[in-house]
Design an enzyme around this catalytic site. Sequence first.
Site, PDB file in Angstrom:
ATOM      1  N   ARG A 164       0.887  -1.183   0.000  1.00  0.00           N
ATOM      2  CA  ARG A 164       0.000   0.000   0.000  1.00  0.00           C
ATOM      3  C   ARG A 164       0.912   1.218   0.000  1.00  0.00           C
ATOM      4  NH1 ARG A 164      -5.296   1.328   3.551  1.00  0.00           N
ATOM      5  NH2 ARG A 164      -6.085  -0.008   1.915  1.00  0.00           N
ATOM      6  N   HIS A 202      -7.381   0.700  -6.405  1.00  0.00           N
ATOM      7  CA  HIS A 202      -7.574  -0.153  -5.223  1.00  0.00           C
ATOM      8  C   HIS A 202      -8.225  -1.472  -5.688  1.00  0.00           C
ATOM      9  CE1 HIS A 202      -7.812  -1.321  -1.195  1.00  0.00           C
ATOM     10  NE2 HIS A 202      -8.694  -0.481  -0.695  1.00  0.00           N
ATOM     11  N   GLN A 234     -10.066  -4.071  -3.339  1.00  0.00           N
ATOM     12  CA  GLN A 234     -11.373  -3.630  -2.838  1.00  0.00           C
ATOM     13  C   GLN A 234     -12.468  -3.909  -3.871  1.00  0.00           C
ATOM     14  OE1 GLN A 234     -12.072  -2.144   0.368  1.00  0.00           O
ATOM     15  NE2 GLN A 234     -14.066  -2.834  -0.354  1.00  0.00           N
ATOM     16  N   ASP A 294     -17.256   7.003  -1.602  1.00  0.00           N
ATOM     17  CA  ASP A 294     -16.014   6.891  -0.831  1.00  0.00           C
ATOM     18  C   ASP A 294     -15.778   8.248  -0.167  1.00  0.00           C
ATOM     19  OD1 ASP A 294     -13.554   6.022   0.138  1.00  0.00           O
ATOM     20  OD2 ASP A 294     -12.522   6.112  -1.803  1.00  0.00           O
ATOM     21  N   CYS A 314     -16.249   1.370   0.623  1.00  0.00           N
ATOM     22  CA  CYS A 314     -15.067   0.557   0.955  1.00  0.00           C
ATOM     23  C   CYS A 314     -14.672   0.691   2.420  1.00  0.00           C
ATOM     24  CB  CYS A 314     -13.911   0.909   0.033  1.00  0.00           C
ATOM     25  SG  CYS A 314     -13.315   2.605   0.214  1.00  0.00           S
ATOM     26  N   ARG A 367     -13.260  -8.946   1.751  1.00  0.00           N
ATOM     27  CA  ARG A 367     -11.853  -8.651   1.414  1.00  0.00           C
ATOM     28  C   ARG A 367     -10.997  -9.885   1.713  1.00  0.00           C
ATOM     29  NH1 ARG A 367      -9.720  -3.461   1.378  1.00  0.00           N
ATOM     30  NH2 ARG A 367      -7.798  -4.532   0.849  1.00  0.00           N
TER      31      ARG A 367
HETATM   32  N1  NVA Z   1      -9.995   6.449  -1.441  1.00  0.00           N
HETATM   33  C1  NVA Z   1      -9.611   6.083  -0.094  1.00  0.00           C
HETATM   34  C2  NVA Z   1      -9.826   4.616   0.123  1.00  0.00           C
HETATM   35  C3  NVA Z   1      -9.486   4.131   1.501  1.00  0.00           C
HETATM   36  C4  NVA Z   1      -9.637   2.657   1.638  1.00  0.00           C
HETATM   37  C5  NVA Z   1      -8.158   6.457   0.145  1.00  0.00           C
HETATM   38  O1  NVA Z   1      -7.335   6.272  -0.759  1.00  0.00           O
HETATM   39  O2  NVA Z   1      -7.847   6.955   1.229  1.00  0.00           O
HETATM   40  N1   CP Z   2     -11.128  -0.341   2.507  1.00  0.00           N
HETATM   41  C1   CP Z   2      -9.860  -0.383   2.932  1.00  0.00           C
HETATM   42  O1   CP Z   2      -8.917  -0.612   2.173  1.00  0.00           O
HETATM   43  O2   CP Z   2      -9.721  -0.178   4.267  1.00  0.00           O
HETATM   44  P1   CP Z   2      -8.358   0.077   5.056  1.00  0.00           P
HETATM   45  O3   CP Z   2      -7.842   1.419   4.657  1.00  0.00           O
HETATM   46  O4   CP Z   2      -8.779   0.031   6.504  1.00  0.00           O
HETATM   47  O5   CP Z   2      -7.383  -1.009   4.721  1.00  0.00           O
END
Ligand code: NVA
Ligand code: CP
Length: 310
Positions: free
Chosen positions: A109, A136, A139, A225, A265, A293
Amino acid sequence: MKPGMKLIKHFLQFKDFRAEEYAYLFERATTIKRRFKNYEKHQPLVDRTLAMIFEKASTRTRVSFEAGMYQMGGSVVNLTTGDSQLGRSEPVEDSARVIGRMVDIVMIRTFEQAKIEAFAAHSRVPVINGLTNEYHPCQILADVFTFIEHRGSIQGKVVAWVGDGNNMANTWLQAADVLGFTLHVSTPGGYEIDAKVAGVANSDCVKTFNHPLDACEGAHLVTTDVWTSMGYEAENEARMKAFVDWCVDRDMMAAARPDALFMHCLPAHRGEEVEAEVIDGPQSVVWDEAENRMHVQKALMEYLLLGRIG
Ligand code: NVA
Ligand code: CP
């Protein structure tokens, strides 16, 4: 590629896999989930190790990958920017070469997609995108699986995206292209999906709407989101103003089909991108979505390491 080098399969974007590979993964995730619910052992990854690299915060991604890998008989190493040499400017290519000699699979990540692409290009083991600024895919794998569990095939259906043209939106667009459904998109001006970043072959799978209510019209699934994704915190104040009308509310759900689902998500901000009555209401499947997930990622890791089973 050097002669004799094995072609490694990675999961860096949703469009990395074909529709028939997704069909296999969804089938396999169903079996893996059923075994988990029945307390049946499913340990095809004994002695395999997953390295997880987190350069951004996480709850679901961390727990689902870690629990999933242990359940499959493997083990996990967790690295963050702060506690590894990644945070002290070791080149990502060198990190990839080293980590890949000690573990069997890597989940990352991070911020720019270019970083995970560079890591994967120098990795001798499969790399999974656990979220970047651009995509992502894990997800959306879980989201489509959740849709199928509740409503059957997603092919030919309409998914409404209300909110930011972010990593989730880009990935939904790729999924629409690969799996054959339509994405209705409504974003505030200046926060549109960048078609080049999403990089879909068939732009017919997307329809854009100025008003979010219109995007929800006739949708089988409404999804949104956060207004401010990780890494964009400096824009928070401007985004709070720009997104104020992009809150999924009961009127939007009423414009969708009567049996429409709601997904997010998570983490969610009730009263911002979604009304509490929607996310906590009867059409919401967000807790199944979060749980799934783990099941889909177990199927994904098994597939990347062992190929098709059966
Ligand atoms: N769009 C959000 C998703 C978090 C799971 C982010 O990138 O922070
Ligand atoms: N939806 C998701 O990826 O959650 P986290 O940021 O908690 O991993």
